[in-house]
Design an enzyme around this catalytic site. Sequence first.
Site, PDB file in Angstrom:
ATOM      1  N   LYS A  26      11.603   0.150  29.807  1.00  0.00           N
ATOM      2  CA  LYS A  26      10.866   0.622  28.635  1.00  0.00           C
ATOM      3  C   LYS A  26      11.512   0.147  27.343  1.00  0.00           C
ATOM      4  O   LYS A  26      10.822  -0.323  26.426  1.00  0.00           O
ATOM      5  CB  LYS A  26      10.785   2.153  28.639  1.00  0.00           C
ATOM      6  N   ARG A  80       0.825  -1.217   0.000  1.00  0.00           N
ATOM      7  CA  ARG A  80       0.000   0.000   0.000  1.00  0.00           C
ATOM      8  C   ARG A  80       0.852   1.258   0.000  1.00  0.00           C
ATOM      9  O   ARG A  80       0.410   2.315  -0.430  1.00  0.00           O
ATOM     10  CB  ARG A  80      -0.949  -0.003   1.195  1.00  0.00           C
ATOM     11  N   CYS A 100       5.912  16.072  31.425  1.00  0.00           N
ATOM     12  CA  CYS A 100       4.593  15.453  31.566  1.00  0.00           C
ATOM     13  C   CYS A 100       4.288  15.160  33.030  1.00  0.00           C
ATOM     14  O   CYS A 100       3.144  15.244  33.476  1.00  0.00           O
ATOM     15  CB  CYS A 100       4.531  14.170  30.745  1.00  0.00           C
ATOM     16  N   CYS A 115      19.663  27.442  18.012  1.00  0.00           N
ATOM     17  CA  CYS A 115      19.293  28.640  17.261  1.00  0.00           C
ATOM     18  C   CYS A 115      17.861  29.059  17.575  1.00  0.00           C
ATOM     19  O   CYS A 115      17.543  30.252  17.616  1.00  0.00           O
ATOM     20  CB  CYS A 115      19.411  28.386  15.766  1.00  0.00           C
ATOM     21  N   CYS A 166      20.012  25.038  14.198  1.00  0.00           N
ATOM     22  CA  CYS A 166      19.907  23.922  15.123  1.00  0.00           C
ATOM     23  C   CYS A 166      18.939  24.257  16.256  1.00  0.00           C
ATOM     24  O   CYS A 166      18.366  25.345  16.311  1.00  0.00           O
ATOM     25  CB  CYS A 166      21.288  23.559  15.685  1.00  0.00           C
TER      26      CYS A 166
END
Length: 261
Positions: free
Chosen positions: A99, A27, A198, A186, A183
Site C-alpha cells: 500500500k 485558487r 472494517c 483522556c 489526549c
Amino acid sequence: MTQYAVDNQANSLSDSLSDTEMMRYARQILLDDWDIDAQLRFKHSHAIIVGMGGLGCPVAQVLVRAGIGRLTIIDDDVIDESNLQRQSLYFDTDIGKSKAIIAKSSLHQHNALTHITAMTDRVTRENVDQLIGGADLVIDCTDNFAVRDLLNQSCRHQQLPLLSTSAIGEVGQLALYTPDTGCYHCVFGDDVGDEMTCATSGVLASTVAVIGAMASQVALTYLGKADNPIANMLVTWQGQSMTLKHRLFERDKSCPVCATP
C-alpha cells in the site's frame, strides 16, 4: 527502518513560491483566510500519515494536491481486492502490492512538487518514536487500537500534535490532540470496545470519504494557519441520519499519558 523516498523534486525551504506553485495553488491563495503566508507555512510542513487505507488515501490526496512540502506515509499492509471499494489510490492491477509504495507512486502523479517518503514498517513500541519523530503533524488513519495507543503515547511524549481519525459502518470520528489539549486516552481511556474494524464490521465508502475530507480540512487549517479548529472536541459523523455532533472533552487530571506530574 525501511523507507522509500520518491525520486521527485524536493521542495526547497525558500521564503517564496515559484511561478509554478503560484499558478498551481492560485485558487487557495485567493482565499482571504489563506493567502501566500499560509501557503508557505503549508509548503514548509511535514505531515506523517500512519495507515494508507480508506482514510489515509483521501487525506493524503488532499494534502498533496494542496501543496504540502513533505509527506511521509507508513503502512506495512498489502492491497487486497476488498480494499478497492473505498481506498481511492489503488486499482485491480495493484492487488498484492505494498500500500505504501503504490500510494507513493500514485500521489507523485497528483503533485511532483511534494517530497514523499513511503515506509513499509509495522509500528511497534520499539520504533514508534523514530518513525514519527520530527513531524509537524501526525495523522492516525489506522483501525487498530494498539497502534492508536502507541501513537498517542509517542506524540504526547514528543509533544507532537496527533490528528486521530476513525470510520466504521456509517459512523466516523476525528479529534486533533495537541500539547494544549487532552489526549486520546483522556477521551477513550483503556476501553477498546470490541476492537471493531472494517474487516469485521464493514464500512460504507462514503463514510471514509466524509471523514477523510473533514480530517484534511483540519490538517490544512492547523498546518497552514497554526489553528486547531476542533480544539478539545471529538467530532462524530453519523451518515445514516446525516448528523454531525461535537462532544467537548477536557484533559483528565489522572490520565496516565498526559497528566501533569
